[in-house]
Design an enzyme around this catalytic site. Structure first.
Site, mmCIF file in Angstrom:
data_model
loop_
_atom_site.group_PDB
_atom_site.id
_atom_site.type_symbol
_atom_site.label_atom_id
_atom_site.label_comp_id
_atom_site.label_asym_id
_atom_site.label_seq_id
_atom_site.Cartn_x
_atom_site.Cartn_y
_atom_site.Cartn_z
ATOM 1 N N LYS A 120 0.872 -1.318 -0.049
ATOM 2 C CA LYS A 120 0.151 -0.009 -0.043
ATOM 3 C C LYS A 120 0.794 1.164 -0.121
ATOM 4 C CE LYS A 120 -3.860 -2.204 2.343
ATOM 5 N NZ LYS A 120 -5.213 -2.128 1.378
ATOM 6 N N ARG A 293 -6.285 -7.929 -10.042
ATOM 7 C CA ARG A 293 -6.930 -9.100 -10.350
ATOM 8 C C ARG A 293 -8.488 -8.724 -10.612
ATOM 9 N NH1 ARG A 293 -10.421 -8.962 -5.844
ATOM 10 N NH2 ARG A 293 -9.202 -8.191 -4.045
HETATM 11 P P1 ADP Z 1 -8.121 -3.529 2.457
HETATM 12 O O1 ADP Z 1 -6.962 -3.817 1.364
HETATM 13 O O2 ADP Z 1 -7.874 -4.252 3.612
HETATM 14 O O3 ADP Z 1 -9.299 -3.912 1.620
HETATM 15 P P2 ADP Z 1 -8.711 -0.830 1.637
HETATM 16 O O4 ADP Z 1 -7.461 0.568 1.999
HETATM 17 O O5 ADP Z 1 -9.133 -1.109 0.399
HETATM 18 O O6 ADP Z 1 -8.243 -1.769 2.660
HETATM 19 O O7 ADP Z 1 -9.989 -0.216 2.638
HETATM 20 C C1 ADP Z 1 -11.384 -1.069 2.923
HETATM 21 C C2 ADP Z 1 -12.367 -0.236 3.297
HETATM 22 O O8 ADP Z 1 -11.790 0.282 4.770
HETATM 23 C C3 ADP Z 1 -12.828 0.976 2.492
HETATM 24 O O9 ADP Z 1 -13.646 0.579 1.635
HETATM 25 C C4 ADP Z 1 -13.421 2.007 3.718
HETATM 26 O O10 ADP Z 1 -14.531 1.422 3.810
HETATM 27 C C5 ADP Z 1 -12.301 1.706 4.803
HETATM 28 N N1 ADP Z 1 -11.383 2.721 4.799
HETATM 29 C C6 ADP Z 1 -9.943 2.636 4.197
HETATM 30 N N2 ADP Z 1 -9.321 3.710 4.307
HETATM 31 C C7 ADP Z 1 -10.206 4.729 4.834
HETATM 32 C C8 ADP Z 1 -10.024 6.009 5.398
HETATM 33 N N3 ADP Z 1 -8.837 6.706 5.176
HETATM 34 N N4 ADP Z 1 -11.245 6.398 5.921
HETATM 35 C C9 ADP Z 1 -12.071 5.856 6.189
HETATM 36 N N5 ADP Z 1 -12.570 4.778 5.733
HETATM 37 C C10 ADP Z 1 -11.356 4.079 5.337
#
Ligand code: ADP
Length: 503
Positions: A120, A293
């Site tokens: 990330k 993916r």
């Molecule tokens: P993962 O790779 O574990 O799925 P992500 O970064 O894609 O993590 O985030 C998954 C979910 O977490 C998002 O769809 C959102 O609901 C929440 N989320 C992630 N980052 C934030 C943030 N900075 N503020 C609020 N919610 C967040």
């Protein structure tokens, strides 16, 4: 570039996605090889493929995550390509590299691109270089700098594991006093879960939406986008309802987000199908991550764009150019039906599929691996099937979904179908009052409507007990399943023409 024709494809996955990939390959006249664990010997993906290879015990580490076993299965069957599906080995660069080194075509981006995007922190840097806005954050693990950042943007802040995924490894910090201990704990957990303790901190957006863009890149440097999907309806950061296009999003924001996703794909050297995930706050959007993916929710894009993304993935891996996206038509919604008991904190459920009745009709698609008699266990993720509906308008797709979920009937395993029905039928969903907090805001403490299902459960249990077909365990399972079944009609109706099944 020389075309790398694929003649035989090994599908390194299980469940509905294995079925989906096998069907895509067949469309191109490609032979398929299924792999399966001991728990999945009777799974329908095994029968659907041309060949099948047993790869180990139920534990994922010994079967679907066992790269050596999967590679040998490909070599023994002389498969010339491997499709990893989603989850399991799909985003492990070391697996993609090993497949490539064995002279086998990996259906996905090159290992280096996957490695950069799977981290990330590295992905945020690529996004920044491509001038794509990222959530304000700090990428150092140094507590003093993190303190300064958090005081500047204000609490709460979110600690994330750089190697995290699937909603795991995230921790909200409400105040300065919790920061240091939370950082230590998050790093320790990330090390244990992902073998990489690096964490970073982002501003926690209080009420965002999750909107993502589907991209396709080819080996010739072209990248195109196939619209966006709103996946805000989540539980514990796991998506449960997705739709396309994203409702209530200004055309200007949509266009900017799609441009940003294409730029990011180009900057990363992306190849294959990928998803650029963003958080949206009003008219602002922020890059979250790239999933390198096929996504679970890819069907809603396929339906609107009239394409088959598995076929596109295979064509791209063969060296062809990306398709010219057509103009999308209408609106599509997907609901993930899980083996969970929504009335009891979504606890996992299991059992035999005793009776399955799936809706059909215009604009309804159901991607699943469920068949009568299949034993649903708890070794793998809880996804049983994906109900997908299409309509000329969002309202048409929504009404179709409510009706399809109301018709869906599954006995033997408690599913989330009734819960999803109530979500889709609700007023907040109708008016698209979407945020990642939708479920807590509108559906905490959900209970199935009491209209008649206790009676249905009792009737079914009584009838099955009298028939003697299922024994006590089956009767209990059927009664339990009926109490979690959609409420608008009686599962009892389905028993006309009911064929008893013996294990
Ligand atoms: P993962 O790779 O574990 O799925 P992500 O970064 O894609 O993590 O985030 C998954 C979910 O977490 C998002 O769809 C959102 O609901 C929440 N989320 C992630 N980052 C934030 C943030 N900075 N503020 C609020 N919610 C967040």
């Amino acid at each position: 570039m020389k075309r790398r024709e694929i003649k035989k494809l090994l599908v390194a996955n299980r469940g509905e996605i294995a079925m989906r990939v096998i069907r895509g390959a067949r469309l191109l006249g490609i032979k398929t090889v299924a792999v399966y664990s001991e728990a999945d010997a009777k799974s329908p993906h095994v029968a659907l493929a041309d060949e099948a290879v047993a790869i180990g015990p139920a534990e994922p580490a010994q079967s679907y995550l066992n790269a050596t076993a999967i590679l040998s299965a490909a070599q023994i069957t002389r498969a010339d390509a491997i499709h990893p599906g989603y989850g399991f080995l799909s985003e492990r660069p070391e697996f993609a590299r090993a497949v490539h080194q064995a002279g086998i075509n990996f259906i996905g981006p090159p290992a280096d691109v996957m490695a950069a995007l799977g981290d990330k922190i590295a992905a945020r840097k690529i996004a920044e270089r491509a001038k794509v806005p990222v959530v304000p954050g700090i990428e150092t693990g140094h507590p003093a700098e993190i303190h300064a950042f958090a005081s500047r943007v204000g609490y709460p802040v979110l600690i994330k594991a750089s190697a995290g995924g699937g909603g795991l490894g995230m921790r909200v910090v409400e105040s300065e006093s919790q920061l240091e201990s939370a950082l230590e704990a998050a790093s320790r957990q990330a090390k244990a879960a992902f073998g990489d303790g690096r964490v970073f901190v982002e501003k926690y957006l209080p009420h965002p939406r999750h909107v993502e863009v589907q991209i396709l890149g080819d080996l010739h440097g072209n990248v195109v986008a196939l619209g966006e999907r709103d996946c805000s309806i989540q539980r514990r950061h796991q998506k449960i309802v997705e739709e396309s296009p994203a409702p209530n999003l200004s055309e200007a924001t949509r266009a900017k987000m799609i441009d940003a996703a294409i730029n990011l794909g180009r900057a990363a050297g992306y190849c294959g199908a990928g998803t650029v995930e963003c958080l949206v706050d009003g008219d602002d959007f922020y890059f979250l991550e790239v999933n390198a993916r096929l996504q679970v929710e890819h069907p809603i894009t396929e339906i609107r764009f009239g394409c088959d993304l598995v076929v596109e993935q295979i064509r791209i891996a063969e060296g062809e150019k990306v398709m010219d996206p057509r103009t999308p038509i209408g609106c599509a919604i997907e609901c993930r039906i899980n083996a969970e008991d929504a009335a009891h904190n979504f606890r996992p459920s299991s059992g035999p599929v005793m009776h399955l009745s799936v809706p059909a009709g215009p604009g309804v698609r159901f991607d699943t691996y469920l068949v009568d008699g299949l034993e649903i266990g708890t070794s793998y993720d809880s996804l049983l099937g994906k109900m997908i509906t299409h309509g000329a308008t969002r309202e048409e797709a929504r009404l179709r979904m409510a009706s399809a979920l109301g018709e869906f009937s599954l006995l033997g395993v408690t599913s989330t179908a009734a819960f999803l029905h109530d979500v889709v039928a609700s007023e907040p969903f109708r008016r698209a009052d979407l945020s990642t907090h939708f479920i807590e805001e509108f559906f905490s403490g959900w209970r199935p409507a009491p209209d008649g299902d206790d009676l249905d459960a009792a009737l079914i249990a009584g009838a099955l007990a009298a028939s003697g077909f299922f024994g006590t365990r089956g009767v209990r399972a059927a009664a339990k399943a009926a109490s979690g079944a959609p409420q608008r009609r009686s599962p009892w109706d389905d028993l006309a023409g009911f064929q008893p099944w013996r294990a």
